[in-house]
Design a protein around this motif. Structure first.
Motif, PDB file in Angstrom:
ATOM      1  N   ALA A 134       0.476   5.191   1.968  1.00  0.00           N
ATOM      2  CA  ALA A 134       0.857   4.090   2.863  1.00  0.00           C
ATOM      3  C   ALA A 134       1.414   2.903   2.074  1.00  0.00           C
ATOM      4  O   ALA A 134       2.356   2.242   2.508  1.00  0.00           O
ATOM      5  CB  ALA A 134      -0.350   3.653   3.691  1.00  0.00           C
ATOM      6  N   ASN A 135       0.826   2.658   0.923  1.00  0.00           N
ATOM      7  CA  ASN A 135       1.271   1.518   0.134  1.00  0.00           C
ATOM      8  C   ASN A 135       2.579   1.818  -0.592  1.00  0.00           C
ATOM      9  O   ASN A 135       3.423   0.951  -0.739  1.00  0.00           O
ATOM     10  CB  ASN A 135       0.179   1.182  -0.887  1.00  0.00           C
ATOM     11  CG  ASN A 135       0.338  -0.182  -1.478  1.00  0.00           C
ATOM     12  OD1 ASN A 135       0.455  -1.157  -0.761  1.00  0.00           O
ATOM     13  ND2 ASN A 135       0.368  -0.249  -2.793  1.00  0.00           N
ATOM     14  N   GLY A 136       2.718   3.078  -1.019  1.00  0.00           N
ATOM     15  CA  GLY A 136       3.812   3.380  -1.937  1.00  0.00           C
ATOM     16  C   GLY A 136       5.052   3.978  -1.316  1.00  0.00           C
ATOM     17  O   GLY A 136       6.106   4.010  -1.959  1.00  0.00           O
ATOM     18  N   PHE A 137       4.976   4.465  -0.077  1.00  0.00           N
ATOM     19  CA  PHE A 137       6.140   5.134   0.503  1.00  0.00           C
ATOM     20  C   PHE A 137       7.252   4.116   0.762  1.00  0.00           C
ATOM     21  O   PHE A 137       7.021   3.065   1.368  1.00  0.00           O
ATOM     22  CB  PHE A 137       5.746   5.848   1.804  1.00  0.00           C
ATOM     23  CG  PHE A 137       6.871   6.628   2.409  1.00  0.00           C
ATOM     24  CD1 PHE A 137       7.427   7.712   1.745  1.00  0.00           C
ATOM     25  CD2 PHE A 137       7.399   6.269   3.641  1.00  0.00           C
ATOM     26  CE1 PHE A 137       8.473   8.430   2.297  1.00  0.00           C
ATOM     27  CE2 PHE A 137       8.452   6.976   4.200  1.00  0.00           C
ATOM     28  CZ  PHE A 137       8.991   8.061   3.521  1.00  0.00           C
ATOM     29  N   ASP A 138       8.431   4.432   0.279  1.00  0.00           N
ATOM     30  CA  ASP A 138       9.545   3.490   0.336  1.00  0.00           C
ATOM     31  C   ASP A 138      10.004   3.272   1.789  1.00  0.00           C
ATOM     32  O   ASP A 138      10.521   4.195   2.407  1.00  0.00           O
ATOM     33  CB  ASP A 138      10.702   4.084  -0.487  1.00  0.00           C
ATOM     34  CG  ASP A 138      11.478   3.016  -1.211  1.00  0.00           C
ATOM     35  OD1 ASP A 138      11.097   1.832  -1.101  1.00  0.00           O
ATOM     36  OD2 ASP A 138      12.458   3.365  -1.886  1.00  0.00           O
ATOM     37  N   MET A 139       9.789   2.090   2.328  1.00  0.00           N
ATOM     38  CA  MET A 139      10.186   1.767   3.706  1.00  0.00           C
ATOM     39  C   MET A 139      10.628   0.309   3.769  1.00  0.00           C
ATOM     40  O   MET A 139      10.154  -0.508   2.989  1.00  0.00           O
ATOM     41  CB  MET A 139       8.994   1.915   4.669  1.00  0.00           C
ATOM     42  CG  MET A 139       8.547   3.328   4.914  1.00  0.00           C
ATOM     43  SD  MET A 139       6.955   3.346   5.767  1.00  0.00           S
ATOM     44  CE  MET A 139       7.452   3.279   7.484  1.00  0.00           C
ATOM     45  N   LEU A 161      -2.566  -2.231   6.958  1.00  0.00           N
ATOM     46  CA  LEU A 161      -2.408  -3.226   5.882  1.00  0.00           C
ATOM     47  C   LEU A 161      -0.921  -3.393   5.538  1.00  0.00           C
ATOM     48  O   LEU A 161      -0.405  -4.506   5.424  1.00  0.00           O
ATOM     49  CB  LEU A 161      -3.200  -2.746   4.657  1.00  0.00           C
ATOM     50  CG  LEU A 161      -3.351  -3.679   3.461  1.00  0.00           C
ATOM     51  CD1 LEU A 161      -4.584  -3.254   2.660  1.00  0.00           C
ATOM     52  CD2 LEU A 161      -2.157  -3.705   2.545  1.00  0.00           C
ATOM     53  N   ARG A 162      -0.254  -2.248   5.413  1.00  0.00           N
ATOM     54  CA  ARG A 162       1.187  -2.298   5.073  1.00  0.00           C
ATOM     55  C   ARG A 162       1.974  -3.014   6.176  1.00  0.00           C
ATOM     56  O   ARG A 162       2.919  -3.768   5.906  1.00  0.00           O
ATOM     57  CB  ARG A 162       1.683  -0.859   4.892  1.00  0.00           C
ATOM     58  CG  ARG A 162       3.169  -0.720   4.595  1.00  0.00           C
ATOM     59  CD  ARG A 162       3.446  -0.666   3.112  1.00  0.00           C
ATOM     60  NE  ARG A 162       4.858  -0.682   2.798  1.00  0.00           N
ATOM     61  CZ  ARG A 162       5.589   0.389   2.482  1.00  0.00           C
ATOM     62  NH1 ARG A 162       5.010   1.571   2.408  1.00  0.00           N
ATOM     63  NH2 ARG A 162       6.865   0.278   2.193  1.00  0.00           N
TER      64      ARG A 162
END
Ligand SMILES: Cc1ncc(COP(=O)(O)O)c(C=O)c1O
Length: 425
Positions: A134-139, A161-162
């Protein structure tokens, strides 16, 4: 939380706190494989003996955390006794992992899950792995993640959180309770996809209902629309046979401490290939985090972590392989079907799918009128039977292979007794 006095006072703790105790752990041989054909009840009973759970305790809640059996505990304790001597062969070796590839632990687990070593990162639990995704996926802000309404807090909250911090949008679809079949789930997902959906993140096995989602079909649906598919498989390893490369998903996370009975503090992150890894930033970083040639290993550079944990993981895999995942899966399903049928006879409402394809070793029922917390406390405090559920009256009944039908009958009898005392039966 167990206080120190009661922990030291427990006989089991006393016997495993010394090297002598670690030796004793191996003194109970595993049943021979061919005993399964000759005496199946004896075979599973012998495996029950590998668990330190007292014989009068019925644990219907492996869904939260498993209990490590003797071979796993022995590997862990032997591992501490060995590594803490600080006599590692090479001058750069220390009793920690978190800075190298650690193939001797990654490779067996990857093979167990139908993956290649380079696709697998071992982390410390599923929450950590989900946070990586969730934190790292590029969006970009406004991009959507599609999740179900049955995600565990450790699956949903990293996305919340993201959303709060970076403005991605969390969209939810509702899973039917219960889903009639795979098509019903796929239709719900399909209807919830929008042009902004970048990633579908759902449980492989729902923590809320135990329903086994059709992962392969969901991955195919996502792929057909150019969307990344990610699964939270916290309950899958050790409950059902998983072949990650056959599922064809992009990302998969999970825990080994539940149904695989590995050490607490084991989780994993699978990423299909470099094109997926290129889209997932590290959350924890130390040297090597940005070296693409390391493939999934770069997500394992997490700082000093506990090697005996991994030794316990290898022992857990060896035990599951020795029994065989086909046998384990069939046994768990049979027991879940048995407890489910018992609850249906008692008028419960099923949240377990009628489709065998969507069933595993967790049966979930709703029993209006029964306060599940009251029942849960009564069962544990007075009768040493552990269940879990959701308020007000959902019961989640998890049936690991070491359980017997007699254990289940005991639970069912107590359930009847509880209802009688409450005037509900
Ligand atoms: C579906 C699901 N995801 C994640 C988790 C969290 O797992 P862990 O405690 O290994 O971080 C759980 C725990 O029950 C779960 O059921």
């Amino acid at each position: 939380m167990l206080d120190r006095r009661s922990f030291l006072g427990s006989a089991a703790a006393a016997s495993i706190a010394t090297p002598l105790g670690a030796e004793a752990l191996s003194s109970l041989p595993l049943p021979a494989s061919d005993m399964f054909g000759k005496d199946p009840d004896g075979y599973w009973k012998a495996l029950r003996g590998q668990f330190l759970i007292p014989t009068d305790v019925v644990n219907l809640n492996v869904g939260t955390v498993g209990s490590s059996p003797r071979p796993v505990l022995k590997a862990i304790f032997d591992g501490f006794m060995d590594t803490e001597r600080m006599t590692q062969a090479r001058s750069e070796d220390y009793p920690i992992w978190g800075y190298g590839p650690w193939e001797e632990y990654r490779a067996p687990f990857a093979a167990f899950m139908g993956a290649r070593t380079e696709q697998m990162a071992i982390l410390r639990n599923c929450t950590e792995a989900n946070s990586y995704v969730a934190n790292g996926f590029d969006m970009k802000p406004g991009d959507e993640v599609l999740i179900s309404d049955e995600e565990h807090g450790s699956g949903e909250m990293p996305w919340m959180l993201r959303q709060r911090r970076y403005g991605v949008v969390v969209k939810k679809f509702a899973l039917p309770k219960p889903p009639k079949n795979a098509a019903e789930i796929l239709n719900r997902i399909n209807e919830a996809i929008t042009p902004r959906t970048r990633i579908i993140f759902v449980s492989h096995i729902s923590t809320a209902t135990g329903v086994v989602l059709p992962a392969k079909e969901i991955a195919a649906l996502a792929r057909s629309k150019g969307i990344v598919s990610a699964f939270d498989g916290a309950h899958a390893p050790g409950m059902i046979k998983v072949d990650l490369n056959d599922i064809g998903c992009d990302i998969y996370t999970g825990s080994m401490h539940k149904w695989l009975f590995a050490t607490k503090g084991t989780g994993f992150l699978y990423l299909r290939d470099k094109s997926v890894m290129d889209r997932v930033w590290n959350t924890i970083a130390t040297g090597g985090y940005d070296d693409p040639t390391r493939m999934a290993d770069r997500y394992m550079q997490i700082g000093s972590s506990c090697i005996p944990t991994l030794m316990g993981l290898n022992a857990a895999i060896a035990l599951a392989d020795q029994i065989g995942m086909d046998r384990i899966e069939a046994r768990g399903r049979m027991l879940a079907d048995y407890i489910h049928a018992g609850m249906m006879e008692r008028g419960a409402e099923s949240w377990t799918s009628p489709d065998p394809y969507l069933r595993g070793a967790i049966a979930t029922v709703n029993v209006p009128g029964v306060q599940r917390m009251e029942l849960q406390d009564w069962l544990w405090t007075n009768h040493k039977v552990r269940i879990r559920g959701g308020n007000p009256s959902k019961l989640r009944l998890a049936t690991p292979y070491f359980m017997s039908k007699a254990d289940i009958d005991r639970f069912l009898g107590l359930y009847d007794q509880f209802r009688r005392t409450k005037g509900l039966a």
